[in-house]
Write a protein that holds these residues in place. Sequence first.
Motif, mmCIF file in Angstrom:
data_model
loop_
_atom_site.group_PDB
_atom_site.id
_atom_site.type_symbol
_atom_site.label_atom_id
_atom_site.label_comp_id
_atom_site.label_asym_id
_atom_site.label_seq_id
_atom_site.Cartn_x
_atom_site.Cartn_y
_atom_site.Cartn_z
ATOM 1 N N ALA A 95 -63.682 36.357 -26.002
ATOM 2 C CA ALA A 95 -64.888 36.755 -26.699
ATOM 3 C C ALA A 95 -64.545 37.774 -27.766
ATOM 4 O O ALA A 95 -63.592 38.537 -27.629
ATOM 5 N N ALA A 96 -65.345 37.794 -28.826
ATOM 6 C CA ALA A 96 -65.145 38.709 -29.938
ATOM 7 C C ALA A 96 -66.408 39.519 -30.192
ATOM 8 O O ALA A 96 -67.518 39.035 -29.976
ATOM 9 N N ASP A 97 -66.217 40.737 -30.665
ATOM 10 C CA ASP A 97 -67.349 41.612 -30.949
ATOM 11 C C ASP A 97 -66.974 42.613 -32.025
ATOM 12 O O ASP A 97 -65.820 43.036 -32.106
ATOM 13 N N ARG A 98 -67.948 42.996 -32.834
ATOM 14 C CA ARG A 98 -67.704 43.960 -33.886
ATOM 15 C C ARG A 98 -67.473 45.373 -33.350
ATOM 16 O O ARG A 98 -66.941 46.218 -34.062
ATOM 17 N N ARG A 99 -67.863 45.632 -32.117
ATOM 18 C CA ARG A 99 -67.657 46.936 -31.509
ATOM 19 C C ARG A 99 -66.206 47.113 -31.084
ATOM 20 O O ARG A 99 -65.488 46.154 -30.817
ATOM 21 N N SER A 100 -65.776 48.361 -30.983
ATOM 22 C CA SER A 100 -64.445 48.680 -30.495
ATOM 23 C C SER A 100 -64.357 48.423 -28.994
ATOM 24 O O SER A 100 -65.373 48.288 -28.307
ATOM 25 N N CYS A 101 -63.137 48.375 -28.463
ATOM 26 C CA CYS A 101 -62.962 48.190 -27.032
ATOM 27 C C CYS A 101 -63.632 49.303 -26.233
ATOM 28 O O CYS A 101 -64.242 49.039 -25.200
ATOM 29 N N SER A 102 -63.520 50.543 -26.684
ATOM 30 C CA SER A 102 -64.139 51.644 -25.953
ATOM 31 C C SER A 102 -65.649 51.472 -25.874
ATOM 32 O O SER A 102 -66.257 51.753 -24.839
ATOM 33 N N SER A 103 -66.267 50.992 -26.950
ATOM 34 C CA SER A 103 -67.704 50.764 -26.942
ATOM 35 C C SER A 103 -68.075 49.581 -26.062
ATOM 36 O O SER A 103 -69.093 49.616 -25.364
ATOM 37 N N VAL A 104 -67.270 48.542 -26.083
ATOM 38 C CA VAL A 104 -67.522 47.383 -25.241
ATOM 39 C C VAL A 104 -67.441 47.758 -23.768
ATOM 40 O O VAL A 104 -68.296 47.377 -22.963
ATOM 41 N N VAL A 105 -66.432 48.519 -23.390
ATOM 42 C CA VAL A 105 -66.278 48.955 -22.007
ATOM 43 C C VAL A 105 -67.431 49.867 -21.607
ATOM 44 O O VAL A 105 -67.991 49.733 -20.513
ATOM 45 N N ALA A 106 -67.808 50.803 -22.482
ATOM 46 C CA ALA A 106 -68.911 51.711 -22.198
ATOM 47 C C ALA A 106 -70.216 50.962 -21.989
ATOM 48 O O ALA A 106 -71.069 51.398 -21.215
#
Length: 125
Positions: A95-106
């Motif tokens: 999956a892809a997202d414009r958010r950073s990994c830290s934001s995705v995890v949060a």
Amino acid sequence: QVHLVESGGGWVQAGGSLRLSCAASGLARTYSMNWFHQSPGKRREGVACIDSDSSTTYADSVKGRFTISKDNAKNTLYLQMNSLKPEDTAVYYCAADRRSCSSVVAARYLHLEVWGQGTLVNVSS
């Protein structure tokens, strides 16, 4: 316009290895890329994430065994899975997202923008 296609799943004995691939098209290089898995009867769980700067994040259950990487020239994401366990059996999604990994995890891996179709990994004991 954006499309992700996973491949590389299959049947492997416990202790073995597999490498999953995710071919991406129409995706900005600024996106983070993720691997998820989902077992029967369970909700989808985050496995690993790689940022646009190639920094990585892993679930505790796969640290030291799995490695996420990408080849920007080939527009391809990889998940190298070593020392596989029966509990790793699942459908694996990229999956892809414009958010950073830290934001995705949060955000607890919710609401990612683009998903692939999944590839099945079966680990036998």
